[in-house]
Enzyme design. Structure first.
Site, PDB file in Angstrom:
ATOM      1  N   LYS A  73       0.824  -1.213   0.000  1.00  0.00           N
ATOM      2  CA  LYS A  73       0.000   0.000   0.000  1.00  0.00           C
ATOM      3  C   LYS A  73       0.863   1.270   0.000  1.00  0.00           C
ATOM      4  O   LYS A  73       0.715   2.168   0.829  1.00  0.00           O
ATOM      5  CB  LYS A  73      -0.954   0.010   1.197  1.00  0.00           C
ATOM      6  CG  LYS A  73      -1.974  -1.131   1.185  1.00  0.00           C
ATOM      7  CD  LYS A  73      -2.934  -1.010   2.349  1.00  0.00           C
ATOM      8  CE  LYS A  73      -4.013  -2.076   2.296  1.00  0.00           C
ATOM      9  NZ  LYS A  73      -3.486  -3.430   2.605  1.00  0.00           N
ATOM     10  N   THR A  80       9.544   8.610  -4.764  1.00  0.00           N
ATOM     11  CA  THR A  80       9.727   7.679  -3.655  1.00  0.00           C
ATOM     12  C   THR A  80       8.975   6.379  -3.899  1.00  0.00           C
ATOM     13  O   THR A  80       9.498   5.283  -3.642  1.00  0.00           O
ATOM     14  CB  THR A  80       9.254   8.327  -2.342  1.00  0.00           C
ATOM     15  OG1 THR A  80      10.052   9.485  -2.088  1.00  0.00           O
ATOM     16  CG2 THR A  80       9.389   7.371  -1.169  1.00  0.00           C
ATOM     17  N   ARG A 196     -15.519 -13.602   3.691  1.00  0.00           N
ATOM     18  CA  ARG A 196     -15.726 -14.483   4.834  1.00  0.00           C
ATOM     19  C   ARG A 196     -16.577 -15.664   4.408  1.00  0.00           C
ATOM     20  O   ARG A 196     -17.711 -15.475   3.947  1.00  0.00           O
ATOM     21  CB  ARG A 196     -16.422 -13.741   5.983  1.00  0.00           C
ATOM     22  CG  ARG A 196     -15.563 -12.659   6.628  1.00  0.00           C
ATOM     23  CD  ARG A 196     -14.423 -13.288   7.430  1.00  0.00           C
ATOM     24  NE  ARG A 196     -13.621 -12.288   8.110  1.00  0.00           N
ATOM     25  CZ  ARG A 196     -12.554 -11.692   7.611  1.00  0.00           C
ATOM     26  NH1 ARG A 196     -12.178 -11.979   6.372  1.00  0.00           N
ATOM     27  NH2 ARG A 196     -11.876 -10.821   8.316  1.00  0.00           N
TER      28      ARG A 196
END
Length: 248
Positions: A73, A80, A196
């Site tokens: 992330k 950078t 899930r």
């Protein structure tokens, strides 16, 4: 008839190097792995770096064909973030993440660097996935940060920006799958956390869905962590999900 590829990426979210290695061997080290890939995230990478990746996810396990999702992330100025991408290409990740809210220049720099560094090293180019709206956030959370859109609309907006900036796909909530598939096209990769299996606890995920539901809507890959990693037998838990998806 050949089975479909396994879309499940097991999220190994721990700083315990030995535990990570055991989990990865358990679900991905067999002749027929129970998962389609392994996700190692920021927590693990900050603790152990590239040497930890090589130890926990060694070449013999990678040779089984399982994918490698390096979920960092990244979010910083373009130079950078490009440097961060350059530093991890040699690990040959299948996917690497960066935040779409970093903007077009940042995402374009990352995409260009990933392609150039992969070519220089003679390895496969990692696919870059943009993080849109975290699955732990709902509308009230977005409003608190000054975003007036609901999570689904914001995810679509950011996904379109990622696509137009050269990224391969996005990480999104299960509830954005249909809209993103329609908006961004069939080739755009949708990596979906907040999954899930039926009967599992939601935990801190606010927008969840079962594996079968997510795949039916158009998800390419499913990120599943605790239902596998916290099971008494992680391999059996992963195999059960694979059977549910009819990929094992």
């Amino acid at each position: 008839m050949a089975s479909r590829s396994n879309p499940v990426y097991c999220a190994v979210d721990t700083v315990d190097l030995a535990q990570a290695a055991r989990l990865i061997r358990s679900v991905a080290g067999g002749v027929r792995p129970a998962v389609g890939g392994i996700k190692l995230g920021l927590e693990f990478f900050l603790a152990h770096g590239a040497p930890g990746v090589r130890y926990a996810f060694p070449a013999p396990v990678r040779a089984t064909g399982v994918g490698f999702f390096l979920d960092l992330k990244l979010h910083d100025i373009p130079n950078t973030v490009a440097g961060g991408i350059r530093a991890v290409v040699e690990l040959e990740p299948t996917f690497v993440t960066l935040h779409t809210v970093g903007g077009t220049a940042m995402m374009k720099a990352a995409a260009e660097t990933a392609a150039a560094e992969a070519k220089r090293l003679g390895v496969a180019r990692p696919k870059l996935l943009g993080v849109t709206v975290l699955t732990s956030l709902d509308r009230s959370d977005l409003e608190a940060t000054g975003v007036s859109s609901d999570p689904s609309a914001q995810a679509v907006r950011l996904a379109m920006l990622a696509r137009d900036s050269g990224l391969d796909g996005v990480v999104c909530s299960p509830h954005e799958i249909a809209a993103l598939r329609e908006t961004c096209g069939k080739e755009f990769v949708l990596m979906v956390p907040g999954i899930r299996p039926a009967g599992s606890a939601s935990g801190d995920q606010k927008r969840v869905m079962t594996p079968r539901q997510a795949v039916a809507l158009g998800a390419n890959h499913l990120v599943i962590g605790r239902p596998i990693t916290e099971a008494a037998d992680p391999d059996s838990a992963a195999q059960a999900i694979a059977r549910e998806l009819e990929v094992l």
